[in-house]
Design an enzyme around this catalytic site. Structure first.
Site, PDB file in Angstrom:
ATOM      1  N   SER A  45     -11.116  34.835   9.481  1.00  0.00           N
ATOM      2  CA  SER A  45     -10.214  34.294  10.497  1.00  0.00           C
ATOM      3  C   SER A  45      -9.696  32.945  10.020  1.00  0.00           C
ATOM      4  O   SER A  45     -10.152  32.398   9.025  1.00  0.00           O
ATOM      5  CB  SER A  45     -10.936  34.146  11.839  1.00  0.00           C
ATOM      6  OG  SER A  45     -11.564  32.886  11.899  1.00  0.00           O
ATOM      7  N   LYS A  46      -8.744  32.431  10.772  1.00  0.00           N
ATOM      8  CA  LYS A  46      -8.093  31.171  10.420  1.00  0.00           C
ATOM      9  C   LYS A  46      -9.085  30.034  10.242  1.00  0.00           C
ATOM     10  O   LYS A  46      -8.883  29.142   9.447  1.00  0.00           O
ATOM     11  CB  LYS A  46      -7.146  30.796  11.564  1.00  0.00           C
ATOM     12  CG  LYS A  46      -5.689  30.769  11.151  1.00  0.00           C
ATOM     13  CD  LYS A  46      -4.829  30.407  12.329  1.00  0.00           C
ATOM     14  CE  LYS A  46      -3.888  29.296  11.922  1.00  0.00           C
ATOM     15  NZ  LYS A  46      -2.665  29.238  12.716  1.00  0.00           N
TER      16      LYS A  46
END
Ligand code: GLU
Length: 444
Positions: free
Chosen positions: A219-220
């Site tokens: 994820s980011k």
């Protein structure tokens, strides 16, 4: 036919490591085939478009050295070092899209519904020939069986991603679409659009995703997700590039450090690995150490000085020869540029502070006073002379050399670890060394 590939990021304010790898693979393929690498900013989502978000992408590509080959000429030198052309921006291509939308309407393949324009999608399963994944048959979902048509222009007049992505690929005569596997699910729509325009679609190569080391989706917020952190964390762009091509592509002999020139010669799409790549920061750390060891002093000094400046140490206010000599003493010691302050900050300070826990005893100060006398007499203040002087003082005082080395290092650097002692003394020079000795001897 000459190969034309493109990197087509959306400006989200963030260049994901997976996006950087997609850009790299496109660039490598273009360079391998002596083709053209196009950069296209997919910025039709006007709400999210900012110059900063575009700069994140441009700066990331420039940092990695992935230069693009064409684009509209701009007055500002927007392009890579060699040219003054910017990337293509979808936001500047509305007229092209309008013509193509009319074409679909005229062919009866697009129609209006509730203010939006929909595309008359093919009704049968679509086979996607993919150079990495193989043939993938995309069956219609139950919902699509009822109505497979999809919106290509929203009721507010905005053309959607699928449409502009395909129009640009065909207008730009893209021959190979190399992109993340997350887009495989869109490809049936894209193929149908190409056929609707009566154009041969490009060849597709969908590259597997980059996962976290534990196999979870990245994820980011995960470590290493954003390209900009690699600069901040002290990695050289050439190491990051090397690391990135290992993520999903494998040179035949299983080598890990492979010069870019060789990769360009070898790179081909069928060698892209079909399984998801796992992100391993330790491997990058090791690769970076290898690159630092083998890079020229000039390259090392440039990157190191940049890193130190970024970390708030104003090395560029010192004479360049001094900076070069100082940095040379750290080259063998560091694997990451963020380790540099620990090894070199003392060169760029007027007063040395002892690190927490370190202290100079009365005996140390006596040793320093004796050494000061000996060093003060030296004409040539170099490694050989300093070594001989220290040896002699040790013999006179009947102490081990270590008993002199330790306080000398503390007095001059404030730390118990650092570059080779005689080398750092030579770089600091007589005046600085004697000054630092005096301060240490008179300190409480
Ligand atoms: N703008 C799309 C993205 O950033 C591009 C997809 C493609 O490469 O076709 O994911």
């Amino acid at each position: 036919m000459s190969v034309r590939v493109r990197f087509a990021p959306s400006p989200t304010g963030f260049l994901h490591i997976g996006g950087a790898r997609t850009a790299l693979f496109n660039w490598l393929y273009a360079r391998h085939m002596q083709g053209t690498f196009v950069l296209r900013i997919e910025d039709t989502d006007t709400a999210r478009n900012t110059q900063e978000a575009v700069d994140v992408i441009l700066n990331g590509l420039r940092w990695l050295g992935l230069d693009w080959d064409e684009g509209p000429v701009t007055s500002a030198a927007d392009g890579p070092s060699k040219g003054a052309y910017g990337p293509y921006f979808q936001s500047q291509r509305a007229d092209i899209y309008k013509v193509r939308i009319e074409e679909l309407k005229a062919k009866g393949l697009a129609y209006e519904q509730d203010g939006a324009i929909k595309f008359r999608m093919e009704r049968s399963p679509i086979v996607i020939p993919d150079l990495v994944v193989g043939n993938v048959t995309r069956e219609l979902t139950d919902r699509e069986k009822l109505d497979p048509d999809f919106v290509i222009v929203r009721s507010d007049g905005q053309p959607v991603f699928h449409l502009v992505n395909v129009i640009d690929d065909l207008e730009m005569k893209i021959t190979h679409v190399i992109r993340g596997e997350d887009h495989l699910a869109n490809t049936a729509k894209h193929l149908a659009l190409f056929r609707a325009f009566g154009v041969e679609p490009p060849k597709y190569a969908h590259i597997p995703l980059i996962l976290n080391i534990d196999g979870s989706k990245m994820s980011k917020r995960d470590t290493g997700a954003s390209l900009s952190t690699y600069l901040e964390e002290g990695y050289a762009p050439e190491s990051v590039v090397n690391y990135l091509y290992l993520l999903g592509w494998s040179p035949k002999e299983n080598r890990e450090v492979v010069p870019l020139k060789e990769v360009i010669e070898m790179f081909d799409l069928p060698q892209i690995l079909r399984h998801n790549a796992r992100f391993d920061i330790n491997k990058l750390h090791w690769i970076n150490g290898e690159y630092i060891k083998s890079m020229t002093s000039h390259r090392f000094n440039t990157l190191a000085a940049d890193a130190l400046e970024r970390l708030g140490i104003a090395v560029r206010s010192y004479p360049p020869d001094y900076v070069d000599a100082a940095l040379a003493t750290a080259k063998e010691k560091v694997k990451q540029f963020t380790e540099l302050p620990q090894f070199t900050a003392f060169y760029f300070k007027e007063t040395v502070e002892l690190e927490p826990g370190a202290q100079l005893t009365a005996a140390d100060k006596e040793s320093l006073a004796a050494l000061r006398k000996a060093f003060g007499k030296l004409d040539a203040f170099n490694v050989e002379a300093l070594t001989a002087a220290l040896k002699q003082v040790a013999a006179e005082r009947k102490v081990k050399m270590g008993a002199l080395v330790h306080p000398t290092r503390l007095a001059c650097t404030g730390s118990t670890v650092g570059p080779s002692l005689y080398h750092l003394l030579e770089v600091l020079g007589k005046e600085q060394v004697l000054k630092r000795f005096d301060r240490a001897i008179t300190s409480l």
